[in-house]
Design a protein around this motif. Structure first.
Motif, PDB file in Angstrom:
ATOM      1  N   PHE A  41       9.771   2.900  -1.559  1.00  0.00           N
ATOM      2  CA  PHE A  41       9.564   1.842  -0.439  1.00  0.00           C
ATOM      3  C   PHE A  41      10.909   1.149  -0.598  1.00  0.00           C
ATOM      4  N   GLN A  42      11.709   1.368  -1.548  1.00  0.00           N
ATOM      5  CA  GLN A  42      12.989   0.404  -1.774  1.00  0.00           C
ATOM      6  C   GLN A  42      13.937   1.201  -0.819  1.00  0.00           C
ATOM      7  N   ALA A 206       5.429  -2.942   0.596  1.00  0.00           N
ATOM      8  CA  ALA A 206       5.901  -2.722  -0.645  1.00  0.00           C
ATOM      9  C   ALA A 206       5.239  -3.078  -1.860  1.00  0.00           C
ATOM     10  N   PRO A 207       4.939  -4.310  -1.969  1.00  0.00           N
ATOM     11  CA  PRO A 207       4.073  -4.967  -3.276  1.00  0.00           C
ATOM     12  C   PRO A 207       2.639  -4.065  -3.535  1.00  0.00           C
ATOM     13  N   LEU A 208       2.000  -3.685  -2.467  1.00  0.00           N
ATOM     14  CA  LEU A 208       0.942  -2.850  -2.742  1.00  0.00           C
ATOM     15  C   LEU A 208       1.066  -1.526  -3.612  1.00  0.00           C
TER      16      LEU A 208
END
Length: 305
Positions: A41-42, A206-208
């Motif tokens: 994701f980064q 992303a946080p998921l």
């Protein structure tokens, strides 16, 4: 030089070859960046955001503008999810766990899916010659990557299965772009808007799956790969949107075949994968299939204006 660039911008075949090579290069760069410490994701967020800003700079320089009506914004959001965020993140995750050759291979399913969707929705007519060309290309792809299937880690079965979603998202995005291409919108403006939208969507998602606080940016070698990913992504998306504009969704989807060919060759050169005589036969079939399908394509598509 300017005349050559103009010729390429109007030639579906040259755009197809150029787009496919850059597409395969992007997968190789992603593999290297992930190996250097980046997370999927980064890489997707920074790559799309950086590419979008580069394209936006070109838009400002050219004096164009990005349409921002409600219909345009909804289209950018939809394409950001279907055509950019979902397949980009999936491809980065799959390439990290299964390998670059397989990741470029699954895209080869998108021409068949795109052709079926486009014909079913009446966007493009189904020609026997085109159908045969795509089947020849598919055969070449299967020949080209047959050795790769024996090397897939069985422990990564889930990621192999998830990788099959990539061409489905790609095919749906191909059809949506042609069906709902904003009138009067250039390929550059369309690419820039969708890239920036997709980067925001990836950041929200992303946080998921990852903790953004663990994203590593201190390693100089990682910054080098990320910078290269941004440049390759910007070039890739501009070429892709221009190809879709002048050739239609079915010809555009053949990036799956050509990209597979370039991907397997680059994987052999950069990551030690083995090429055989069958690989060369597969490459020849992909090229022949693409030429045959391209000749038929000229009968059925009118580029958006």
């Amino acid at each position: 030089m300017k005349n050559r660039l103009t010729l390429m911008a109007r030639s579906p075949m040259l755009l197809l070859v150029g787009s496919s090579f850059v597409f395969a290069t992007k997968i190789m760069v992603a593999k290297a960046a992930l190996s250097a410490g980046a997370l999927p994701f980064q890489l997707a967020f920074v790559g799309n955001l950086g590419a979008g800003l580069l394209v936006f700079g070109l838009i400002l320089r050219s004096g164009e503008r990005i349409p921002t009506s409600r219909a345009h914004i909804l289209l950018y959001l939809g394409l950001g999810i279907i055509s950019f965020a979902a397949p980009t993140v999936l491809s980065y995750a799959v390439v990290d766990r299964v390998g670059p050759a397989y990741t470029s291979t699954v895209y080869a399913l998108s021409p068949i899916l795109t052709m079926s969707f486009a014909a079913g929705l009446g966007i493009e007519r189904m020609y026997l010659r085109r159908f045969l060309g795509i089947l020849i290309g598919l055969t070449g792809m299967l020949i080209l990557v047959q050795q790769q299937f024996t090397q897939i880690d069985t422990d990564a079965t889930l990621w192999v299965a998830l990788g099959l979603l990539i061409p489905a998202f790609a095919a749906i995005g191909n059809v949506i772009r042609s069906k709902f291409w904003p009138a009067g919108t250039s390929a550059l403006a369309f690419a820039g808007a969708t890239l920036l939208t997709s980067s925001v969507l990836v950041l929200c998602m992303a946080p998921l799956f990852e903790d953004p606080r663990t994203w590593e940016f201190s390693l100089p070698v990682l910054w080098g790969w990320i910078a290269l990913m941004i440049a390759v992504s910007a070039i890739s998306y501009v070429l892709n949107f221009q190809l879709q504009k002048v050739a239609g969704p079915v010809v555009f989807s053949q990036i799956g075949y050509w990209g597979t060919g370039f991907g397997v060759v680059l994987a052999a050169l950069l990551f030690g994968d083995v090429l055989t005589a069958l690989s060369l036969i597969g490459l020849a079939a992909i090229i022949c299939g693409g030429v045959i399908a391209r000749r038929a394509a000229g009968k059925g598509h009118t580029a958006p204006t």
